[in-house]
Design a protein around this motif. Structure first.
Motif, short mmCIF file in Angstrom:
data_model
loop_
_atom_site.label_atom_id
_atom_site.label_comp_id
_atom_site.label_asym_id
_atom_site.label_seq_id
_atom_site.Cartn_x
_atom_site.Cartn_y
_atom_site.Cartn_z
N ASN A 1 -3.65 4.42 0.99
CA ASN A 1 -4.25 3.11 1.28
C ASN A 1 -4.66 2.36 0.01
OD1 ASN A 1 -4.85 1.13 3.21
ND2 ASN A 1 -7.02 1.64 3.13
N HIS A 2 -3.95 2.63 -1.08
CA HIS A 2 -4.13 1.89 -2.33
C HIS A 2 -2.83 1.16 -2.64
CE1 HIS A 2 -7.03 5.30 -3.15
NE2 HIS A 2 -7.80 4.21 -3.06
N ALA B 1 -7.59 -1.47 -3.19
CA ALA B 1 -7.50 -1.18 -1.76
C ALA B 1 -7.27 -2.49 -1.00
CB ALA B 1 -8.78 -0.51 -1.28
N TRP B 2 -6.73 -2.36 0.22
CA TRP B 2 -6.51 -3.51 1.07
C TRP B 2 -7.71 -3.69 1.97
CZ3 TRP B 2 -6.25 -4.65 6.22
CH2 TRP B 2 -5.66 -5.87 6.56
N LEU C 1 0.81 -1.22 0.00
CA LEU C 1 0.00 0.00 0.00
C LEU C 1 0.84 1.26 0.00
CD1 LEU C 1 -2.69 -1.07 2.63
CD2 LEU C 1 -2.69 -1.41 0.14
#
Length: 144
Positions: free
Chosen positions: A29-30, A75-76, A25
């Motif tokens: 947060n990508h 995203a996670w 990430l």
């Protein structure tokens, strides 16, 4: 078609499952753009492991070109599938189209593009013919 491939997908060489790691990430947060290339490399290595005779000390694949289109952020947490397709077979090169999709929904496209692998003699740096196993796998995928 090799292990990891989906039977109902024409032209597919391999479908590699990839889990997004926390370290992939960025600050937003990508998944960081460089991680996409790592996912593609992992998928190619998973595929090559199942192709008889893909490597010997006188014929090794070298990444000659890569094209990557970012279609949507990842995203996670996420579970991905990297799909590899044979786009073109040359004398010493193979162009592999790729798609990074959601493992549960192949229509959720995160990325696509292609890479060109050239088989070369590592001792003199000159191109060599594609190994028979690679040619066979590519021809089979193109025939689908």
């Amino acid at each position: 078609m090799t292990e990891g491939a989906v039977d109902d997908t024409p032209g597919l060489l391999h479908r590699a499952p990839i889990l997004v790691r926390w370290r992939d990430l960025d600050a937003f947060n990508h998944v960081n753009n460089s991680s996409y290339l790592t996912y593609l490399e992992e998928a190619r290595l998973q595929w090559l492991r199942h192709v008889p005779g893909w490597y010997d000390e006188n014929a090794v694949p070298v990444l000659a070109a890569s094209s990557l289109n970012y279609r949507a952020p990842i995203a996670w947490p996420a579970e991905l599938a990297v799909e590899l397709y044979c786009e073109r077979l040359g004398n010493s090169s193979l162009t592999i189209a790729h798609r990074i999709v959601d493992v549960a929904d192949r229509h959720r496209l995160y990325s696509d593009g292609n890479v060109v692998l050239v088989w070369m003699n590592p001792h003199d740096g000159k191109p060599v013919p594609l190994p028979a196993g690679i040619r066979k796998a590519g021809e089979r995928a193109l025939a689908d």
